[in-house]
Design an enzyme around this catalytic site. Structure first.
Site, PDB file in Angstrom:
ATOM      1  N   LYS A  10      -5.553  -8.539   4.237  1.00  0.00           N
ATOM      2  CA  LYS A  10      -5.087  -6.988   4.661  1.00  0.00           C
ATOM      3  C   LYS A  10      -4.248  -7.190   5.762  1.00  0.00           C
ATOM      4  O   LYS A  10      -3.810  -8.244   6.092  1.00  0.00           O
ATOM      5  CB  LYS A  10      -6.444  -6.535   5.241  1.00  0.00           C
ATOM      6  CG  LYS A  10      -7.462  -6.118   4.333  1.00  0.00           C
ATOM      7  CD  LYS A  10      -8.580  -5.475   5.032  1.00  0.00           C
ATOM      8  CE  LYS A  10      -9.873  -5.196   4.020  1.00  0.00           C
ATOM      9  NZ  LYS A  10     -10.749  -4.254   4.771  1.00  0.00           N
ATOM     10  N   TYR A  50      -9.966   2.356  -3.126  1.00  0.00           N
ATOM     11  CA  TYR A  50     -11.132   2.670  -2.300  1.00  0.00           C
ATOM     12  C   TYR A  50     -11.867   3.848  -2.810  1.00  0.00           C
ATOM     13  O   TYR A  50     -12.622   4.558  -2.087  1.00  0.00           O
ATOM     14  CB  TYR A  50     -11.022   2.605  -0.937  1.00  0.00           C
ATOM     15  CG  TYR A  50     -10.636   1.106  -0.382  1.00  0.00           C
ATOM     16  CD1 TYR A  50     -11.884   0.210  -0.110  1.00  0.00           C
ATOM     17  CD2 TYR A  50      -9.389   0.670   0.057  1.00  0.00           C
ATOM     18  CE1 TYR A  50     -11.590  -1.089   0.319  1.00  0.00           C
ATOM     19  CE2 TYR A  50      -9.331  -0.676   0.751  1.00  0.00           C
ATOM     20  CZ  TYR A  50     -10.526  -1.401   0.815  1.00  0.00           C
ATOM     21  OH  TYR A  50     -10.145  -2.744   1.329  1.00  0.00           O
ATOM     22  N   THR A  92     -18.822  -7.103   7.505  1.00  0.00           N
ATOM     23  CA  THR A  92     -17.781  -6.002   7.574  1.00  0.00           C
ATOM     24  C   THR A  92     -17.245  -5.904   8.932  1.00  0.00           C
ATOM     25  O   THR A  92     -16.223  -5.899   9.203  1.00  0.00           O
ATOM     26  CB  THR A  92     -18.138  -4.817   6.897  1.00  0.00           C
ATOM     27  OG1 THR A  92     -18.955  -5.094   5.642  1.00  0.00           O
ATOM     28  CG2 THR A  92     -17.147  -3.731   7.078  1.00  0.00           C
ATOM     29  N   ARG A 103     -13.661 -13.096   8.892  1.00  0.00           N
ATOM     30  CA  ARG A 103     -13.675 -12.229   9.723  1.00  0.00           C
ATOM     31  C   ARG A 103     -13.936 -12.422  11.466  1.00  0.00           C
ATOM     32  O   ARG A 103     -13.405 -11.823  12.169  1.00  0.00           O
ATOM     33  CB  ARG A 103     -14.634 -10.976   9.144  1.00  0.00           C
ATOM     34  CG  ARG A 103     -13.968 -10.203   8.145  1.00  0.00           C
ATOM     35  CD  ARG A 103     -15.014  -9.417   7.244  1.00  0.00           C
ATOM     36  NE  ARG A 103     -14.170  -8.623   6.233  1.00  0.00           N
ATOM     37  CZ  ARG A 103     -14.744  -7.900   5.459  1.00  0.00           C
ATOM     38  NH1 ARG A 103     -16.307  -8.062   5.129  1.00  0.00           N
ATOM     39  NH2 ARG A 103     -14.339  -7.083   4.658  1.00  0.00           N
ATOM     40  N   ASN A 113     -10.144  -5.485   9.371  1.00  0.00           N
ATOM     41  CA  ASN A 113     -11.125  -6.823   9.225  1.00  0.00           C
ATOM     42  C   ASN A 113     -10.408  -7.828   8.480  1.00  0.00           C
ATOM     43  O   ASN A 113     -11.365  -8.758   8.042  1.00  0.00           O
ATOM     44  CB  ASN A 113     -12.439  -6.287   8.986  1.00  0.00           C
ATOM     45  CG  ASN A 113     -12.531  -5.553   7.552  1.00  0.00           C
ATOM     46  OD1 ASN A 113     -11.551  -5.313   6.923  1.00  0.00           O
ATOM     47  ND2 ASN A 113     -13.729  -5.251   7.348  1.00  0.00           N
ATOM     48  N   HIS A 116     -10.771  -8.522   2.294  1.00  0.00           N
ATOM     49  CA  HIS A 116     -11.472  -7.734   1.241  1.00  0.00           C
ATOM     50  C   HIS A 116     -12.112  -8.688   0.362  1.00  0.00           C
ATOM     51  O   HIS A 116     -11.597  -9.966  -0.107  1.00  0.00           O
ATOM     52  CB  HIS A 116     -10.854  -6.916   0.429  1.00  0.00           C
ATOM     53  CG  HIS A 116     -11.399  -6.136  -0.749  1.00  0.00           C
ATOM     54  ND1 HIS A 116     -12.191  -5.080  -0.457  1.00  0.00           N
ATOM     55  CD2 HIS A 116     -11.482  -6.559  -1.960  1.00  0.00           C
ATOM     56  CE1 HIS A 116     -12.781  -4.934  -1.877  1.00  0.00           C
ATOM     57  NE2 HIS A 116     -12.526  -5.710  -2.502  1.00  0.00           N
ATOM     58  N   GLU A 127     -11.307  -4.767  -9.947  1.00  0.00           N
ATOM     59  CA  GLU A 127     -10.455  -4.861  -9.038  1.00  0.00           C
ATOM     60  C   GLU A 127      -9.349  -5.949  -9.394  1.00  0.00           C
ATOM     61  O   GLU A 127      -8.004  -5.641  -9.127  1.00  0.00           O
ATOM     62  CB  GLU A 127     -11.151  -5.442  -7.671  1.00  0.00           C
ATOM     63  CG  GLU A 127     -12.111  -4.050  -7.357  1.00  0.00           C
ATOM     64  CD  GLU A 127     -12.738  -4.415  -5.802  1.00  0.00           C
ATOM     65  OE1 GLU A 127     -13.732  -3.651  -5.551  1.00  0.00           O
ATOM     66  OE2 GLU A 127     -12.700  -5.739  -5.687  1.00  0.00           O
TER      67      GLU A 127
END
Ligand code: UDP
Ligand code: MG
Length: 138
Positions: A10, A50, A92, A103, A113, A116, A127
């Site tokens: 991310k 999302y 998460t 993470r 975080n 994904h 995806e």
């Protein structure tokens, strides 16, 4: 047992220069990288990706964050890829993530975080095809 999952490094992790370190985790855990590319999502793209979270209070913040800078999208292959990758990335919320997970090591916050991971085989395939065409999956 499905062999593919979808991952994103991310924007927070790209900004913090963790791409190399996270890529190493992927290789050390014996995933095969079928494809990887650096992209910057549009806000619309993040909203579509999302969409399942559209009614959640964090949707606006999440889609703004995900379109705020470059990220790396990856198609990964391994036996039991979905569950295996979820185990590597951790919970998460980085505060709840186990030691040694991505993470725990590299996330900034609950929202930012670091990575994904798909949550089911069906979503993994959706995806992957959201970001990659067949000729890129080699
Ligand atoms: N998220 C957030 N606040 C929350 C829950 C989730 O900002 O209370 C963000 C976070 O970046 C998370 C993403 O929304 O990774 C998707 O949420 P999900 O519950 O699917 O978590 P994940 O599957 O990524 O662990
Ligand atoms: Mg999820």
């Amino acid at each position: 047992m499905s062999k593919r999952t979808f991952a994103i490094i991310k924007p927070d992790a790209v900004k913090n220069n963790y791409v190399g370190k996270i890529y190493n985790h992927i290789l050390e855990k014996k995933f095969k990288v079928l494809s990887a590319k650096l992209i910057k999502m549009s806000k619309f793209q993040a909203e579509q990706f999302y969409l399942v979270h559209r009614d959640r209070p964090f949707y606006e913040e999440l889609t703004s964050f995900m379109s705020s800078g470059r990220c790396m999208v990856l198609a990964l292959e391994k036996e039991n890829a979905v569950e295996s990758w979820r185990n590597v990335i951790g919970a998460t919320n980085p505060e709840d993530a186990q030691d040694g997970t991505i993470r725990k090591l590299y996330a900034t916050s609950l929202g930012e975080n670091a990575v994904h991971g798909s949550d089911s085989n069906e979503n993994a395939e959706k995806e992957i095809s959201f970001f990659f065409c067949e000729s890129e999956l080699i």
